[in-house]
Design an enzyme around this catalytic site. Structure first.
Site, PDB file in Angstrom:
ATOM      1  N   GLU A 166       0.798  -1.229   0.000  1.00 42.83           N
ATOM      2  CA  GLU A 166       0.000   0.000   0.000  1.00 42.83           C
ATOM      3  C   GLU A 166       0.836   1.286   0.000  1.00 42.83           C
ATOM      4  OE1 GLU A 166      -2.785  -0.189   3.246  1.00 42.83           O
ATOM      5  OE2 GLU A 166      -3.907  -1.838   2.339  1.00 42.83           O
ATOM      6  N   GLU A 366      -5.182  -8.718   0.754  1.00 45.57           N
ATOM      7  CA  GLU A 366      -5.813  -8.409   2.044  1.00 45.57           C
ATOM      8  C   GLU A 366      -7.292  -8.167   1.810  1.00 45.57           C
ATOM      9  OE1 GLU A 366      -4.246  -5.182   4.484  1.00 45.57           O
ATOM     10  OE2 GLU A 366      -2.195  -5.792   4.000  1.00 45.57           O
TER      11      GLU A 366
HETATM   12  C1  BG6 Z   1      -4.377  -2.478   5.886  1.00 42.97           C
HETATM   13  C2  BG6 Z   1      -2.906  -2.487   6.226  1.00 42.97           C
HETATM   14  O1  BG6 Z   1      -4.644  -1.463   4.996  1.00 42.97           O
HETATM   15  O2  BG6 Z   1      -5.261  -2.285   6.961  1.00 42.97           O
HETATM   16  C3  BG6 Z   1      -2.634  -3.172   7.561  1.00 42.97           C
HETATM   17  O3  BG6 Z   1      -2.134  -3.068   5.222  1.00 42.97           O
HETATM   18  C4  BG6 Z   1      -3.617  -2.732   8.610  1.00 42.97           C
HETATM   19  O4  BG6 Z   1      -1.301  -2.933   7.925  1.00 42.97           O
HETATM   20  C5  BG6 Z   1      -5.028  -3.034   8.136  1.00 42.97           C
HETATM   21  O5  BG6 Z   1      -3.362  -3.320   9.843  1.00 42.97           O
HETATM   22  C6  BG6 Z   1      -6.135  -2.734   9.159  1.00 42.97           C
HETATM   23  O6  BG6 Z   1      -6.072  -1.450   9.639  1.00 42.97           O
HETATM   24  P1  BG6 Z   1      -6.922  -0.925  10.902  1.00 42.97           P
HETATM   25  O7  BG6 Z   1      -6.517   0.483  11.040  1.00 42.97           O
HETATM   26  O8  BG6 Z   1      -8.356  -1.092  10.597  1.00 42.97           O
HETATM   27  O9  BG6 Z   1      -6.546  -1.752  12.077  1.00 42.97           O
END
Ligand code: BG6
Length: 464
Positions: A166, A366
């Site tokens: 990202e 992801e």
């Molecule tokens: C993703 C990232 O965009 O979101 C991760 O790659 C991150 O590193 C994940 O942990 C979730 O983010 P959050 O802020 O909802 O805990």
């Protein structure tokens, strides 16, 4: 109806070094370590990266749990601040080398293919203090040296590399919207950083291709794609969506896959006098070092409408002067996280990659659902009964399957994340794991979603 996925499909999950390992024995601090050391109040419940989910100590037991939930592939990242002693020469830290060797071997011993990413927001803070971090082209060279060390050390066993996770979050978090240290608002720097990240990725790929050994794998990058959907058919909203798409998605997709930046975006940034500094040699490098495969992080769509102020308004340069967020009435929400849930976007992404990006091989790197106060869902057996997460995965996989049936070249699906992990300033507020982590005791237990994924991976699909 049974949905079956392609042969050798990656059923996996993703985490990162800084979010799982803890800081133990690291020779350097990254920007998040430093931010926490200097302003712990910026972090949810003041929880920082020091212990994370203790993967540094518990990786063998953690990997066994990952095996139990059916993962055949797992992504994590190497920490630049752990592996390297001297950033200028990329000399190696012996404990860092030992640790990553053992982790990679442990994955392989357990029948899990390690997918290794080289940068997950974790710039060494010294490089920010000395050079301005990603604002500097010198840092892109240092990064390429570090990447080369990784390829040489681990490339005999790691066959799937990713240069960045990202990059857009680095641009927006650090240089536009102030959610990551150093919380600068500077559009011109943001644009240069975006360019430098694309350049750094190409430089790492060039190193990989230049090796005579250990380069028989694949290399790619991981982008967060948020398809821009216009609020209406009216020209002003359509134009807002066009520019939002250029900035949020095409800015990194184009150089990574097509080897050049989108011309319309270059024109717009030039007109606005924020265009990056670049050279013809760099353009050649980017052109010749495109990726083999793409990782797509997808969480939510990006609904946009025309901005409610004129682009000529007095303001710092921001891409958002051309578009504004739009809240679709009646949308399905994960209210805990504040994100719309729109699984169909995975189908749209699949077709977009098929039609606009040479149908390059890609995977969902992801996708997941962050839920706060998840103890609410503990059942009598002491298991988190996260039916909402199972539904989330099923819905997204169903649309992904349609995309694959339509010919998109998708080879895997990774959930964020295997084990509840530390998430930057949000710390442990949102839990995403297939495996629960009680952070007071570091006790890890499989959630209902973990059992569901184990079965799904075994069946290479599921019934709807
Ligand atoms: C993703 C990232 O965009 O979101 C991760 O790659 C991150 O590193 C994940 O942990 C979730 O983010 P959050 O802020 O909802 O805990």
């Amino acid at each position: 109806m049974q949905l079956t996925f392609p042969e050798n499909f990656w059923w996996g999950a993703a985490t990162s070094g800084p979010q799982s390992e803890g800081r133990f024995h690291k020779p350097h601090a990254n920007v998040f370590d430093y931010w926490y050391d200097t302003t712990p109040t910026d972090f949810h419940n003041f929880v920082g990266p020091n212990t994370a989910s203790d993967f540094y100590h518990s990786f063998r037991a953690d990997i066994k749990l990952m095996k139990q939930v059916g993962l055949n592939t797992v992504r994590t990242s190497i920490q630049w601040t752990r592996l390297i002693d001297d950033f200028e020469t990329a000399s190696l830290n012996p404990d860092g080398v030992r640790f990553y060797n053992e982790v990679i071997d442990e994955f392989i011993t357990n029948g899990i293919t390690p997918i290794i990413n080289l940068h997950h927001f974790d710039l060494p803070v010294e490089l920010y203090q000395q050079y301005g971090g990603w604002e500097s082209k010198h840092v892109t060279d240092l990064y390429a040296k570090y990447a080369e060390q990784c390829f040489r050390l681990f490339g005999d066993r790691v066959k799937n590399w990713f240069t960045f996770n990202e990059p857009m979050v680095i641009v927006e978090g650090q240089y536009l919207h102030q959610f990551h240290y150093p919380k600068i608002v500077d559009g011109k720097k943001a644009v240069q950083v975006a360019y430098n990240l694309a350049l750094a990725s190409a430089k790492a790929i060039a190193k990989y291709r230049g090796l005579t050994e250990n380069n028989d794998g694949k290399i790619g990058t991981i982008l967060n794609l948020t398809p821009a959907y216009a609020a209406s058919d009216e020209p002003a909203d359509q134009e807002a969506a066009r520019i939002a798409e250029l900035w949020t998605n095409k800015l990194f997709l184009y150089p990574a896959i097509l080897g050049h930046f989108p011309e319309e975006l270059v024109e717009l940034l030039t007109k606005d006098q924020v265009i990056w500094e670049s050279t013809p040699e760099e353009a050649e490098l980017i052109k010749h070092n495109t990726i083999d495969q793409l990782g797509v992080n997808y969480y939510h769509p990006f609904r946009v409408q025309r901005p409610d102020i004129s682009p000529d308004s007095l303001m710092d340069w921001m891409p958002n002067k051309y578009f504004a967020d739009y809240d679709l009435p009646g949308r399905v929400m994960n209210v805990d996280k504040g994100w719309e849930i729109y699984p169909q976007a995975l189908y749209d992404i699949a077709l977009n990659i098929r039609d606009e990006y040479h149908n390059i091989p890609w995977f969902v790197s992801e996708n997941g659902m962050g839920v706060s106060r998840e103890e609410r869902y503990l059942n009598e057996q002491g298991m988190i009964d996260d039916q909402y997460r199972i539904k989330f995965m099923k819905d997204h996989l169903t649309w992904l399957h349609k995309g694959i049936e339509a010919g998109s070249n998708c080879f895997g699906y990774h959930v964020w994340t295997p084990i509840d992990c530390w998430s930057w300033a949000n710390a442990y507020r949102n839990r995403y794991g297939l495996i629960r982590n009680d952070i007071r005791t570091q006790t890890k237990t499989i959630k209902a979603s973990g059992h569901w994924l184990a079965e799904t991976s075994k069946q290479n699909g599921f019934t709807i």
